[in-house]
Design an enzyme around this catalytic site. Structure first.
Site, short mmCIF file in Angstrom:
data_model
loop_
_atom_site.label_atom_id
_atom_site.label_comp_id
_atom_site.label_asym_id
_atom_site.label_seq_id
_atom_site.Cartn_x
_atom_site.Cartn_y
_atom_site.Cartn_z
N SER A 161 0.81 -1.21 0.00
CA SER A 161 0.00 0.00 0.00
C SER A 161 0.84 1.27 0.00
O SER A 161 0.33 2.35 -0.28
CB SER A 161 -0.93 0.01 1.22
OG SER A 161 -0.19 -0.06 2.41
N HIS A 186 -2.72 -2.80 -5.84
CA HIS A 186 -3.10 -2.45 -4.48
C HIS A 186 -4.61 -2.61 -4.32
O HIS A 186 -5.39 -1.79 -4.81
CB HIS A 186 -2.67 -1.01 -4.17
CG HIS A 186 -3.06 -0.56 -2.81
ND1 HIS A 186 -3.35 0.75 -2.52
CD2 HIS A 186 -3.22 -1.24 -1.64
CE1 HIS A 186 -3.67 0.85 -1.24
NE2 HIS A 186 -3.60 -0.34 -0.68
N GLU A 221 -5.63 -0.20 -7.37
CA GLU A 221 -4.63 0.68 -7.95
C GLU A 221 -3.60 -0.18 -8.67
O GLU A 221 -2.96 -1.03 -8.05
CB GLU A 221 -3.95 1.52 -6.87
CG GLU A 221 -4.84 2.59 -6.27
CD GLU A 221 -4.10 3.42 -5.24
OE1 GLU A 221 -4.11 4.65 -5.36
OE2 GLU A 221 -3.52 2.83 -4.30
N ASN A 255 -3.99 6.34 -0.76
CA ASN A 255 -3.47 6.45 0.61
C ASN A 255 -2.99 7.86 0.93
O ASN A 255 -3.05 8.30 2.08
CB ASN A 255 -2.35 5.44 0.84
CG ASN A 255 -2.88 4.15 1.42
OD1 ASN A 255 -3.97 4.10 1.98
ND2 ASN A 255 -2.12 3.09 1.30
#
Length: 283
Positions: free
Chosen positions: A121, A144, A156, A194
């Site tokens: 991540s 991800h 992702e 994130n």
């Protein structure tokens, strides 16, 4: 003989890895699920069985499809079994050293042309790609997933410096066949989501430090005022504050002050209030 393009491997039978294995099995893949010990695998299979039972009861899955999917997942403690896989997903603990060891092992056992997808991540994909041989790097990519994988649609897709466009296309196809929506993201620490998420979490913790609002009321406000399915503290409890702190520290090192973890978050993690299933967190 099995078609290696329909055989996948997932390393790590935790919450993320087990559900990645599940969505691939539901899509028709024969999946090898690897962990260090049989007890971890037994717990993972029990969780998946319970998840599917609940999903059948709620109408998310057909009973026959759920049963078939579970039968396609084969737990193993021997990474050599991955020699038949056309794709392997690394989903172990978010630690660069642990991931490096796993990736070197995968590079040794996977057949030529097999794709390696890492579910990190925050760690740059090009850094992780450096742990496999140069010949493997065009087939190395970040994928991800978001928790819970069985429900969250986004993936992702993050190419490394050496990732080929053919590998990007394979990653998109894998995401789509498992019912996900892929987006392409540049290989930077924290990727896209994130970076947005942790800025949000950092400000949420600051609001608590300043006694602006309560944890419960801020969660309610974010659900009702922003349309979020859960509030920031519910999310931290679900994913664990320790993982959130680790992600923020990585991004703080990469980007500086705007990602500095809040003192209250550090204090609560140090005090053992990190959350997780059955453990005390913010709520």
């Amino acid at each position: 003989m099995q078609d290696k393009n329909r055989v996948s491997g997932v390393v790590g039978a935790g919450l993320m890895g087990a559900e990645i294995a599940l969505v691939q099995a539901l899509a028709g893949y024969d999946v090898l699920l690897l962990d260090r010990d049989q007890a971890a695998l037994d717990r993972a299979m029990a969780r998946l069985n319970a998840l599917l039972d609940k999903g059948v009861g709620r109408g998310f899955y057909e009973a026959a499809a759920a049963s078939q999917a579970l039968s396609r997942i084969r737990p193993t403690i021997d990474i050599a079994d991955f020699s038949a896989c056309g794709v392997a997903t690394e989903a172990v603990f978010e630690d660069a050293g642990v991931k490096a060891l796993v990736l070197r092992q995968l590079d040794e056992v996977l057949p030529p042309g097999a794709m390696i997808a890492t579910n990190t991540s925050t760690i740059p994909i090009s850094v992780l790609a450096s742990h496999v041989a140069e010949a493997r790097r065009p087939d190395f990519i970040g994928m991800h997933y978001f928790s819970p994988v069985s429900r969250m649609k986004l993936v992702e897709v993050v190419p490394a410096i050496f990732t080929s466009e053919a590998c990007v296309a394979r990653a998109y196809a894998l995401a789509e066949v498992t019912g996900k929506v892929p987006i392409r993201v540049k290989d930077v620490p924290g990727f896209a989501i994130n970076r947005v998420l942790h800025m949000f979490m950092i400000e949420a913790v600051r609001l608590i430090e300043e006694d602006v609002v309560s944890v419960e009321d801020l969660d309610t406000a974010c659900r009702l005022g922003l349309g979020h399915p859960m509030g920031p503290f519910e999310l931290m409890d679900a994913t664990t504050s320790s993982l959130c702190l680790s992600a923020q520290q990585i991004m703080f090192e990469a980007y500086g002050e705007r990602f500095r973890p809040r003192p209250l978050l550090k204090q609560r993690v140090a005090a053992g209030l990190a959350g997780g299933k059955g453990r005390k967190g913010w709520r």
